[in-house]
Scaffold this active site. Sequence first.
Site, PDB file in Angstrom:
ATOM      1  N   ASP A  48     -35.670  31.638   3.112  1.00 55.77           N
ATOM      2  CA  ASP A  48     -35.760  30.833   1.893  1.00 55.77           C
ATOM      3  C   ASP A  48     -37.211  30.763   1.399  1.00 55.77           C
ATOM      4  O   ASP A  48     -38.160  31.148   2.113  1.00 55.77           O
ATOM      5  CB  ASP A  48     -35.224  29.424   2.205  1.00 55.77           C
ATOM      6  CG  ASP A  48     -34.608  28.739   0.999  1.00 55.77           C
ATOM      7  OD1 ASP A  48     -34.892  29.158  -0.129  1.00 55.77           O
ATOM      8  OD2 ASP A  48     -33.859  27.761   1.208  1.00 55.77           O
TER       9      ASP A  48
ATOM     10  N   ASP B 117     -28.296  28.485  -6.250  1.00 54.99           N
ATOM     11  CA  ASP B 117     -27.854  27.281  -5.545  1.00 54.99           C
ATOM     12  C   ASP B 117     -26.656  26.651  -6.225  1.00 54.99           C
ATOM     13  O   ASP B 117     -26.096  25.678  -5.719  1.00 54.99           O
ATOM     14  CB  ASP B 117     -28.994  26.259  -5.482  1.00 54.99           C
ATOM     15  CG  ASP B 117     -29.892  26.510  -4.281  1.00 54.99           C
ATOM     16  OD1 ASP B 117     -29.583  27.423  -3.501  1.00 54.99           O
ATOM     17  OD2 ASP B 117     -30.896  25.795  -4.136  1.00 54.99           O
TER      18      ASP B 117
HETATM   19  C1  DGJ Z   1     -32.595  26.112  -1.007  1.00 55.43           C
HETATM   20  C2  DGJ Z   1     -31.480  27.065  -0.753  1.00 55.43           C
HETATM   21  O1  DGJ Z   1     -31.231  27.829  -1.886  1.00 55.43           O
HETATM   22  C3  DGJ Z   1     -30.270  26.292  -0.269  1.00 55.43           C
HETATM   23  O2  DGJ Z   1     -29.179  27.150  -0.132  1.00 55.43           O
HETATM   24  C4  DGJ Z   1     -30.622  25.642   1.038  1.00 55.43           C
HETATM   25  O3  DGJ Z   1     -30.870  26.618   2.003  1.00 55.43           O
HETATM   26  C5  DGJ Z   1     -31.829  24.736   0.859  1.00 55.43           C
HETATM   27  N1  DGJ Z   1     -32.922  25.434   0.247  1.00 55.43           N
HETATM   28  C6  DGJ Z   1     -32.269  24.186   2.165  1.00 55.43           C
HETATM   29  O4  DGJ Z   1     -33.407  23.447   2.064  1.00 55.43           O
END
Ligand code: DGJ
Length: 724
Positions: free
Chosen positions: A463, A527
């Site tokens: 991430d 997301d």
């Molecule tokens: C952002 C990501 O896109 C989410 O899927 C998740 O992993 C969160 N971060 C976790 O902090």
Amino acid sequence: MSRTEARTDGPLLAGGPSAHLRSTTTSLVIVTPEVVPGGPRPTPVLVHWGARLPDDLEPAALGPAVDPPRPHGAPDTPLLRPLLPLGSDGWRLGPVLRGARDDGRGWSPRLDVVAHVSDAATFTATFADADAGLRVEITLALSPEGVLAVDQRLTNTGTQPFAVDEFGAFLPLPARATQVLDLTGRWCRERDPQRIDLGMGAWVREGRRGRTGHDSPLVSVAGVPGFTFETGEVWGIHLGWSGDSVYRVERSPDGFTQVGACERLEHAEVRLAPGASYTAPTLYAAYSATGLDGLSACFHDFLRARPGHPGTPRPVVLNTWEAVYFDHRLDRLTALADVAASVGVERFVLDDGWFGGRRDDTAGLGDWYVSPDMWPDGLDPLISHVRALGMEFGLWVEPEMVNPDSDLYRAHPDWVLRVGDRLPPVWRNQQVLDLGNADAFAHLLGRLDALLTEYDIAYLKWDHNRDLVEAGHDGRPGLHEHTLALYRLLDELRARHPGVEIESCASGGGRVDFGILARTDRVWASDSNDSIERQHIQRWTGLLLPPELVGAHVGAEVSHTTHRHLGLAFRSATALFGHFGLELDLTALDESELIGVRDAIDTHKRWRALLHGGRTVRIDLPGADAVAHGVVALDGAEAVYSYAQLSTAPTEAPPLFRLRGLDASAHYRVRVVPVAGGPNTHQLREPRWITEGITTSGAALAEVGLRLPVLVPAEALLLHAERV
Ligand code: DGJ
């Protein structure tokens, strides 16, 4: 394959390079004008990038054909479109190179060809200016799939440092390419298309986020007015780079149009010592005579032909983020894993919250040690449980980031990208580690390597949850080095742990580019698990990426990001086409819902090879109320289509759904496929073919289509077509 080659110590005055690169659909022609008194100097000219020309084309013969006259009020020497457009050729559109020595010299080189070699797929030339002390090597490689890769390297052959401000690759466009389409977006609304008519001037898209960005153009497309997914000539470029970028489409009264891109550099961010080189990120370009689908086909096939392209069936994922967030209790997670395995999940991914003091998003980033509070016995109890259930185990990391509230930051505050003593503004409570700092790099590599060595981890969700601003290293701009160091970090981890797959996630789809994809195995598209949003996001991510590289999860009934209620059938039909997964608390579902989830997974697995190996087709619709697309097997034997109603239809009578891409001369049996255990639509009795199925020709299906049933918003009709 014939090959021409030449090399001299000085400019090649006669017999300069010419080449005809060709793939099935595309040709690229380079010629060097003959030396004639008053004529242009013999530098190679890119006269054609577009439709395929015959094999027996004599490139040199095209020279006179495209030779311009000398209009009044224009340079005395006819202006052609050099391969490396520079001011020294009279070029006034965006130059390939901007930079200078400390005293300003070298700012306008005149680069002559000193060597070249080419065949039907590749053209390589070396240009040099001994006075300016610069050398440029350029390689254009046209892949069999029609993707042109442009690689450029600049070397300082002088005795003083040379600062590079811009070094990009540009390609010529024909005058008829007057419409531009690219993408923009934000968190939870990635890949939002925008279209403009190109006037005189430049359409410039600057990426200043320190990562590729949610608003990245992804592909900068220029085409004939009104091009669509199905029709029209289009030319598209993509920059394989995960830092800052500049994309530019330009049209000038000179009579030239061009498209190109480069890394966006801060002043003196790249300062070449004598003998040192700067390698520009690769520019990828493709041409299609058949609209955006043809363009995507080139990019998809090109990616699929890479030796490192994922070659195994994409495992169905359960990601814990929207299921449990930071609630990492072993019993809760093992219960989730039990249900996941029972419905057919193949990879269980433990998201954020397992390390250091990470109980929420304010602390702990950087402390890549399993939290003794949450996991007193380490991760083994969970991993063993997951593995015993027959699933792979995946783990979330965000290696480039650090919370000021972390042991790492307390011990090494100097490991953070910053300008002098000043820290950049915080974003999600975090700062960015300076990977150009050798100690920080070594520490990170050591921690990640240790985790992958100690635990049975098949997958990392990597991430990256903030933009980079003021990305300074030792008081100087540091993003360029930081991005290269990230690539080195990933490359080294992959070399040490070749079996481990990696996902590129950046607050959803903030890092999607060929640079990161050269060392990762899929991207997290967004997301937003809201399937209405996802229909758009996945459609436009597919402009560049084939579906198997695009993570798509079934989220909860009430979307966590938009609070919209959506039924399981619609959520499943939407996620089905990507690298499929689930991201919801399965333990909260009742038995009938679990049957639906199991059915969605079974449907995906049944078609997985087709969905992840076939040709993506998108159907042009007159309005924005629906989205229609499909995947057709490369041999034309079968296909899956989806028609998703997003808002109310503008007409009473539903439209005809044209099933494109099938073998026109073959006959197909088409049937409705319910997904997730139930009818996908409220009304499945009419038209008659809905209940009975229908057999007709591929041509009729594409040109006439099938009358749709009445669909209401958030209903998707899934069809399977099989050659009979
Ligand atoms: C952002 C990501 O896109 C989410 O899927 C998740 O992993 C969160 N971060 C976790 O902090």
